[in-house]
Design an enzyme around this catalytic site. Structure first.
Site, PDB file in Angstrom:
ATOM      1  N   ARG A 100       0.847  -1.139  -0.095  1.00  0.00           N
ATOM      2  CA  ARG A 100      -0.043  -0.222  -0.029  1.00  0.00           C
ATOM      3  C   ARG A 100       0.969   1.362  -0.079  1.00  0.00           C
ATOM      4  O   ARG A 100       0.441   2.338  -0.476  1.00  0.00           O
ATOM      5  CB  ARG A 100      -1.051  -0.128   1.171  1.00  0.00           C
ATOM      6  CG  ARG A 100      -2.198   0.857   1.035  1.00  0.00           C
ATOM      7  CD  ARG A 100      -3.271   0.511   1.858  1.00  0.00           C
ATOM      8  NE  ARG A 100      -4.546  -0.082   1.510  1.00  0.00           N
ATOM      9  CZ  ARG A 100      -5.487   0.291   0.838  1.00  0.00           C
ATOM     10  NH1 ARG A 100      -5.471   1.217   0.356  1.00  0.00           N
ATOM     11  NH2 ARG A 100      -6.469  -0.657   0.485  1.00  0.00           N
ATOM     12  N   GLU A 134     -10.120   5.099   7.049  1.00  0.00           N
ATOM     13  CA  GLU A 134      -8.672   5.497   6.785  1.00  0.00           C
ATOM     14  C   GLU A 134      -8.642   6.962   6.228  1.00  0.00           C
ATOM     15  O   GLU A 134      -7.475   7.528   6.588  1.00  0.00           O
ATOM     16  CB  GLU A 134      -7.954   4.512   6.122  1.00  0.00           C
ATOM     17  CG  GLU A 134      -7.965   3.022   6.954  1.00  0.00           C
ATOM     18  CD  GLU A 134      -7.516   1.977   6.096  1.00  0.00           C
ATOM     19  OE1 GLU A 134      -7.976   1.452   5.192  1.00  0.00           O
ATOM     20  OE2 GLU A 134      -6.474   1.501   6.534  1.00  0.00           O
TER      21      GLU A 134
HETATM   22  N1  LUZ Z   1      -5.738  -4.720   5.365  1.00  0.00           N
HETATM   23  C1  LUZ Z   1      -5.276  -5.804   4.552  1.00  0.00           C
HETATM   24  C2  LUZ Z   1      -5.527  -3.592   5.191  1.00  0.00           C
HETATM   25  O1  LUZ Z   1      -5.139  -6.889   4.565  1.00  0.00           O
HETATM   26  N2  LUZ Z   1      -4.916  -5.147   3.283  1.00  0.00           N
HETATM   27  C3  LUZ Z   1      -5.181  -4.055   2.855  1.00  0.00           C
HETATM   28  O2  LUZ Z   1      -5.204  -3.731   1.615  1.00  0.00           O
HETATM   29  C4  LUZ Z   1      -5.485  -3.062   3.862  1.00  0.00           C
HETATM   30  N3  LUZ Z   1      -5.714  -1.651   3.641  1.00  0.00           N
HETATM   31  C5  LUZ Z   1      -6.007  -1.271   4.679  1.00  0.00           C
HETATM   32  C6  LUZ Z   1      -6.136  -1.597   5.682  1.00  0.00           C
HETATM   33  N4  LUZ Z   1      -5.870  -2.882   6.206  1.00  0.00           N
HETATM   34 MO1  MOS Z   2      -6.828  -1.475   9.227  1.00  0.00          MO
HETATM   35  S1  MOS Z   2      -5.159  -0.675   9.225  1.00  0.00           S
HETATM   36  O1  MOS Z   2      -8.111  -0.958   8.431  1.00  0.00           O
HETATM   37  O2  MOS Z   2      -7.105  -2.822  10.128  1.00  0.00           O
END
Ligand code: LUZ
Ligand code: MOS
Length: 761
Positions: free
Chosen positions: A314, A717
């Site tokens: 990410r 987020e």
């Molecule tokens: N968790 C995950 C996340 O496993 N994959 C993601 O792309 C993600 N993005 C934001 C927060 N948690």
């Molecule tokens: Mo999250 S960082 O969307 O658990």
């Protein structure tokens, strides 16, 4: 404190009355069953070493101590890693970070278990410690393979640039400080299974880990989540060990077992946001168009992979934030160090990537002699641009958010106000910064984008709803109730949202990635569609209607052609049950259109993007280095918000959490890898005094056809990243005092760093 536009859709958070009266129940509030035992963890006192001697005989002799368990007592695989199998739950011979669990003491009370810890003797041969990701990279210590995203041709593009700058940037870690520390309560069932009440964002992750540790089928492990007191990513994957430890004790002792981390234990033993060290090179033409950008990210993953690989991904997805840059090379390294394995944290690596491009723009602007705003505005994303990962920009609101912010909040007047103030004040300086954000919605790991829901209509007409969504304070319960109430034309009081439970809804993705309401809400709609279709067919027969007559449910009544019929909802349900109609349905949703090719690093990973722009204004006290935020003004793209009150809460909370990361919150490890900021006395999170004096949020209402639930875009987020502007607002105030200040783009901008900037120390 908050000024906001009218919250028109009246549907406040259904949990609020329980929160404010203290009736909300968390894991540790559950009444204890008779015979419940308690676990305390004996952790590694050092960051890296070999265990030479371990003697827990004295602890075991202490009255009230029931057992001491080690890795040898694990019947299954001693493995926590969900992505890379590199993390034992209980240390074997080697320890890799301070706080790594080694032994479990199980006792009749928490106090006894606590005291018994001090009777355990351990000798460890110390090994060299690495806490710096760049050094780890030089040593070849990587947790996962490095990744590169590329578009265009940076070599050729840099050659055409009038301005080329290189530099470095660093951002620190961040502690989640969820209100409820990690914990679990494990209860043996007489059919051989185990039920676990866990404070987790990922019930299925807990179930899978427990099954693996105990070598039991997942079908025998039930995980139940009423709600959790905050997660912020810290309980996406890292709720599993505590549940598995409690379950291990239950497995051996056949007793209910509780394990709740104390705050200090939680601070030491759980992963945080990844610190990053990064390098960049940015090239602009004479009109300030960014033609080329190169970045190298060194992610401090800690001692095991945990979620570091997708967090790293990410960072790359968001390395160009909200800007259209035609030539990009971004590489990221997942570095192994001797600190606690770092994990998901709101934004999931995205904020770390965005901090670097914003630093590059800020540095370039200073060198060229323009404001960062000019470069930012010039390069914002446009419709049909291409992200470095190949997705075409559609439904782009980057420019609209920016220009509405500039106009509505009169940035030109703000500039003058700040300049005038700075002229008139020798030892107080104001600064402001704009922070545009573009955040992709969907798990970047495509297969995770699915959810299910189970809906029952009971004979009295009340409705029970089960989904995979975990309520963590973000308001997803309220959103699910809103959706169900709307589908059946019922008041919210007739909808009951049940605990998230793996026996009712299986194989769930964690509540994460801002996607919980979208995924689970759409699964719920699918179940609702099945039930309404069945009921509509039944009504057509019962009332002898033809295909063209429209049936709907409103105000607990059946409507035909938009007119109330004589049939009430409750009568309908009773009649349908008498005709043996199935009034339970399981819904499923898998996000359409998304795909990604990991070999090419190209595809269409996100269902849609969320956009916004924040303006952050601060005042710096140039004698003491302390600062205050006068105001933060935001234009945020909500789509068509289905609950303005909840969504506004997410914006405020995310903003302040992001500002904390950029300003106050400093995680410090010493050279031995020991956590120095190990309490809430030495690790400061923003309180009401650190929060901006005003937060003004303008809802950009868009109705573009996106994949969001009821077109109400994900909101969890994205607002955190508005906080990044806090760093640059302070920089700008410091530069107003000392134009030669050396800004090193190291976050957080603590008061100490402000003082050093002010006086060139
Ligand atoms: N968790 C995950 C996340 O496993 N994959 C993601 O792309 C993600 N993005 C934001 C927060 N948690
Ligand atoms: Mo999250 S960082 O969307 O658990």
């Amino acid at each position: 404190m908050t000024k906001h536009e009218k919250l028109s859709k009246k549907s406040s958070n259904i949990d609020a009355p329980f929160h404010v009266t203290g009736r909300t129940k968390y894991v540790d509030d559950m009444p204890e069953l008779q015979g419940t035992l308690f676990v305390k963890i004996f952790p590694s006192p050092v960051a890296h070493g070999q265990i030479i001697r371990l003697d827990y005989s004295k602890a075991l002799q202490m009255p009230g101590v029931v057992a001491v368990l080690s890795e040898k007592d694990i019947p299954g695989e001693n493995e926590l890693g969900g992505i890379v199998k590199d993390e034992p739950m209980l240390a074997e011979q080697e320890v890799h970070f301070e706080g790594q669990p080694i032994l479990l003491v199980i006792a009749e009370t928490e106090d006894i278990a606590h005291h018994a810890l001090s009777l355990i003797e351990i000798d460890i041969e110390a090994h060299p410690v690495t806490t710096d990701p760049i050094i780890a990279h030089q040593q070849g210590d990587l947790l996962h393979k490095s990744r590169t995203f590329s578009i265009g041709n940076t070599q050729e593009a840099f050659a055409k640039c009038k301005h080329v700058f290189e530099g470095t940037a660093e951002s620190g870690g961040q502690e989640h400080v969820y209100l409820e520390p990690q914990g679990a309560y494990s209860i043996p069932q007489d059919k051989g299974g185990i039920t676990i009440y866990s404070s987790t964002q990922g019930p299925t992750a807990v179930q899978r880990t427990v099954a693996r540790i105990l070598d039991m089928p997942m079908s025998q492990i039930e995980v139940d989540v009423n709600r959790i007191g905050g997660g912020f990513g810290g309980k996406e994957d890292q709720a599993s060990p505590w549940a598995a430890m409690a379950a291990l004790a239950t497995y051996h002792l056949r007793k209910p077992v509780k394990l709740i981390l104390e705050r200090k234990e939680d601070l030491k033993m759980t992963g945080k946001r990844h610190p990053y060290k990064s390098r960049y090179k940015i090239g602009l033409d004479e009109d300030l168009n960014i033609l080329a950008y190169e970045a190298t990210f060194f992610q401090n993953g800690g001692a095991a992979a945990d979620l570091s690989p997708p967090v790293l991904g990410r960072t790359l997805f968001h390395s160009t934030n909200s800007y259209d840059i035609p030539n990009v090379d971004a590489t990221a390294h997942c570095c192994k160090t001797n600190i606690v394995p770092n994990t998901a944290f709101r934004g999931f690596g995205g904020p770390q990537g965005m901090f670097v491009i914003e630093s590059a723009i800020h540095y370039a602007a200073r060198q060229i002699g323009v404001t960062p705003i000019e470069i930012q505005a010039k390069n914002l994303l446009k419709e049909n641009a291409v992200f470095p990962y190949g997705q075409i920009v559609k439904g782009c609101e980057a420019r609209q958010c920016w220009s509405e912010a500039v106009e509505k909040y009169q940035v030109a007047a703000l500039q003058k106000e700040v300049d005038d103030f700075n002229q008139q004040h020798a030892y107080q300086k104001k600064g402001f910064a704009l922070m545009p954000v573009c955040f992709g919605i969907s798990f970047t790991n495509t297969p995770m984008n699915n959810a299910r829901a189970l809906v029952h209509i009971y004979s009295d007409g009340s409705v029970g709803v089960n989904t995979g969504a975990v309520e963590m304070g973000q308001g997803v319960n309220t959103k699910m109730v809103q959706i169900a109430a709307q589908m059946f034309g019922l008041p919210q009081q007739r909808i009951q949202l049940n605990n998230t439970n793996t026996t009712r809804v299986a194989n769930t993705s964690p509540s994460a990635a801002s996607a919980t309401a979208d995924l689970n809400g759409k699964a719920l709609q699918d179940a609702g569609r099945q039930l309404t279709e069945r009921l509509h067919d039944f009504i057509r027969q019962d009332l002898n209607l033809n295909k063209n007559e429209r049936i709907s449910f409103k105000n607990e009544q059946v409507y035909v052609n938009e007119k109330a019929s004589a049939l009430s909802w409750e009568e309908l349900i009773q009649k349908a049950l008498a005709q043996r109609i199935n009034l339970s349905a399981k819904g499923h949703y898998a996000t359409p259109v998304i795909h990604f090719d990991r070999n090419k690093e190209k595809g269409h990973p996100f269902a849609y993007h969320v956009y916004g722009t924040a303006i952050l204004t601060c005042t710096v006290d140039c004698i003491r280095g302390i600062y205050e935020f006068d105001k933060v003004q935001i234009v945020h793209d909500f789509g068509a918000s289905m609950n303005r009150e909840i969504d506004l809460g997410q914006i405020e909370g995310g903003l302040v959490q992001g500002m904390g990361w950029m300003t106050l919150e400093e995680i410090i490890y010493n050279e031995k890898g020991l956590l120095k900021s190990n309490s809430l006395a030495t690790y400061k999170i923003p309180d009401i005094y650190a929060a901006p004096k005003t937060i003004d949020v303008h809802f950009l209402n868009t109705d573009t056809d996106n994949e969001a639930i009821l077109k109400s875009k994900a909101v969890g987020e994205p607002p955190l990243m508005y906080g990044i502007g806090a760093y640059f607002a302070i920089c700008n105030a410091v530069l107003a005092f000392n134009p030669k200040a050396k800004i090193d783009y190291v976050a957080p901008m603590t008061t100490e760093r402000v003082l050093m900037g002010l006086y060139g120390l």
